[in-house]
Scaffold this motif. Structure first.
Motif, short mmCIF file in Angstrom:
data_model
loop_
_atom_site.label_atom_id
_atom_site.label_comp_id
_atom_site.label_asym_id
_atom_site.label_seq_id
_atom_site.Cartn_x
_atom_site.Cartn_y
_atom_site.Cartn_z
N ARG A 1 30.13 42.89 43.24
CA ARG A 1 29.84 43.18 44.65
C ARG A 1 28.95 42.09 45.24
NH1 ARG A 1 30.43 47.57 47.52
NH2 ARG A 1 28.35 47.32 48.42
N LEU A 2 27.99 41.61 44.49
CA LEU A 2 27.14 40.53 44.99
C LEU A 2 27.94 39.25 45.16
CD1 LEU A 2 23.91 41.01 42.83
CD2 LEU A 2 24.31 41.75 45.18
N ALA A 3 28.99 39.08 44.37
CA ALA A 3 29.81 37.87 44.42
C ALA A 3 30.80 37.87 45.57
CB ALA A 3 30.56 37.70 43.09
N ARG A 4 30.98 38.99 46.24
CA ARG A 4 31.99 39.12 47.29
C ARG A 4 31.45 38.78 48.68
NH1 ARG A 4 35.62 43.31 46.87
NH2 ARG A 4 35.93 43.04 49.14
N PHE B 1 35.36 39.47 52.79
CA PHE B 1 33.99 39.25 52.33
C PHE B 1 33.14 40.46 52.73
CE2 PHE B 1 35.16 34.65 53.08
CZ PHE B 1 35.28 34.34 51.74
N LEU B 2 32.22 40.84 51.85
CA LEU B 2 31.26 41.89 52.19
C LEU B 2 30.16 41.30 53.06
CD1 LEU B 2 30.97 43.66 48.71
CD2 LEU B 2 32.46 44.25 50.63
N GLU B 3 29.51 42.15 53.83
CA GLU B 3 28.48 41.70 54.75
C GLU B 3 27.23 42.56 54.60
OE1 GLU B 3 30.16 41.86 58.63
OE2 GLU B 3 31.55 40.19 58.30
N GLY B 4 26.12 42.01 55.11
CA GLY B 4 24.89 42.77 55.16
C GLY B 4 24.00 42.57 53.95
N HIS C 1 30.85 35.70 35.23
CA HIS C 1 31.84 35.25 36.20
C HIS C 1 31.16 34.60 37.39
CE1 HIS C 1 31.16 38.44 39.20
NE2 HIS C 1 31.05 39.29 38.19
N GLY C 2 31.99 34.10 38.33
CA GLY C 2 31.46 33.39 39.48
C GLY C 2 31.78 34.05 40.80
N TRP C 3 31.73 33.25 41.86
CA TRP C 3 31.95 33.70 43.24
C TRP C 3 33.34 34.33 43.38
CZ3 TRP C 3 34.18 30.51 47.66
CH2 TRP C 3 33.96 31.11 48.90
N LEU C 4 33.40 35.47 44.07
CA LEU C 4 34.63 36.20 44.38
C LEU C 4 35.32 36.78 43.15
CD1 LEU C 4 36.24 33.79 47.05
CD2 LEU C 4 34.63 35.69 47.43
N ASP C 5 34.65 36.79 42.02
CA ASP C 5 35.27 37.21 40.77
C ASP C 5 34.62 38.48 40.26
OD1 ASP C 5 37.10 36.98 38.73
OD2 ASP C 5 36.51 34.96 38.14
N ASN C 6 35.09 38.97 39.11
CA ASN C 6 34.48 40.15 38.48
C ASN C 6 34.78 40.16 37.00
OD1 ASN C 6 36.89 42.07 37.91
ND2 ASN C 6 37.22 41.40 40.02
N SER C 7 34.06 40.98 36.26
CA SER C 7 34.16 40.97 34.79
C SER C 7 35.36 41.75 34.28
CB SER C 7 32.87 41.54 34.17
OG SER C 7 32.73 42.92 34.48
#
Length: 354
Positions: free
Chosen positions: A140-143, A57-60, A107-113
């Motif tokens: 990136r926002l979804a990660r 997961f990305l942070e910050g 797309h949704g959480w943890l996903d990408n186009s």
């Protein structure tokens, strides 16, 4: 079968919200199920088991401008390769046919186009529906962790999507000719953007809309989640009820393949670890995208019956009720519709067939 603590906790939390009896092992003392934060933390704990597939997961906080974090990739039958398209794009005419309708895939959480399901759905939309298509990439926002994405990042995406749609409206595309197809949190983003546009969007298809932090255990309100007021027509396909997906659909039409529960028939794998449990849920969660995509082909029909609930459907009490089909060829009839699907592609309905 031995389950790890995080898996056991999530099962107990989900069971308590779904009203499933027989689980009373004290694990719920670890969580306050009235708190969205604690439920989201359990989501992170279990789906963190998929780090080998999705990365950490990305942070910050978000430091990049929104146009860097949310991008649009558009095309049509005359130019099927999806190209990045901007607000105030000087090359818009080469990317979109402004005389045709437009469908957004979100797309949704943890996903990408760039995922295969998004690319394939985009091509099938162009092939069968002759529509412009724009994939919305907010990967990136979804990660980030579930709570941060649900509470903050979806609002960033929906706000910028609203701005992009308003630009396209000024370029000549009517709102009633615009469709949102959103999966998971992408469905809730669709609802937020639809609300921003005063419910004037033509259609929204919510593919297993995300439930935690949106509808349970505490409902944040209609301004944050997809419901029937967000577009002229809203269809939901629910495939992981009370897990990642909503407990019940809130569209004009709500379809529940196999009762809407996880595991879906094609996802019933043995579960011995967090990773396998997460895989099973994700398989069911994503199955909504597969059913919607395959149903774009008029030769593949998922016929459902209006019914009060899944047990009554299984008991054949609804066999003479009104029939309807999943996807863009539905009758656009209000109500809840149930169907049982095969475990094998193309997963066509087993019964009833008339």
């Amino acid at each position: 079968m031995k389950m790890s603590p995080s898996l056991s906790v999530l099962l107990a939390v989900v069971a308590s919200m779904a009203g499933i009896g027989g689980i009373n092992c004290g694990l719920l003392d670890m969580f306050n199920t009235n708190s969205d934060y604690h439920l989201a933390a359990s989501m992170d704990a279990v789906f963190g088991a998929l780090r080998n597939d999705i990365g950490n997961f990305l942070e910050g906080n978000i430091k990049n401008p929104v146009e860097k974090e949310v991008t649009f990739w558009c095309g049509n039958r005359n130019s099927t390769q999806l190209k990045q398209t901007f607000v105030n794009d000087t090359d818009l005419d080469s990317k979109l046919d402004l005389s045709k309708p437009l469908t957004f895939i979100i797309h949704g959480w943890l996903d990408n186009s760039t995922r295969i399901w998004v690319k394939t759905m985009a091509q099938d939309m162009m092939k069968y529906a002759d529509t412009n298509v724009c994939g919305v990439n907010w990967s990136r926002l979804a990660r980030h962790n579930y709570y941060q994405v649900a509470m903050n990042h979806t609002l960033i995406v929906s706000s910028y999507l609203t701005k992009f749609v308003e630009y396209l409206r000024s370029a000549g595309i009517d709102l009633e000719h615009i469709t949102f197809v959103g999966h998971s949190m992408g469905a809730q983003i669709s609802g937020q953007a639809g609300k921003n546009l005063n419910g004037k969007i033509g259609k929204i298809y919510g593919l297993d809309p995300a439930g935690p932090c949106f509808t349970f255990p505490r409902d944040r309100g209609l301004q944050y989640r997809l419901d029937s007021s967000d577009a002229k027509f809203v269809q939901m396909i629910v495939t992981s009820r009370f897990m990642i997906g909503v407990g019940a659909g809130d569209g004009h039409e709500n379809f529940y393949p196999n009762g809407g529960y996880s595991p879906q028939t094609n996802c019933a794998i043995p579960v011995t670890s967090d990773a396998e449990f997460a895989d099973q849920i994700m398989c069911s969660h994503l199955h909504s995208t597969t059913l919607f995509r395959l149903a774009l082909n008029p030769a593949i029909v998922y016929r459902a019956r209006r019914c009060v609930n899944w047990p009554l459907y299984l008991l054949t009490f609804c066999n003479t009720n009104e029939a309807n089909v999943i996807g863009v060829y539905s009758k656009q009839k209000a109500g809840h519709f149930y169907l049982r699907t095969s475990a094998f592609t193309p997963f066509t309905a087993l019964f009833p067939t008339n």
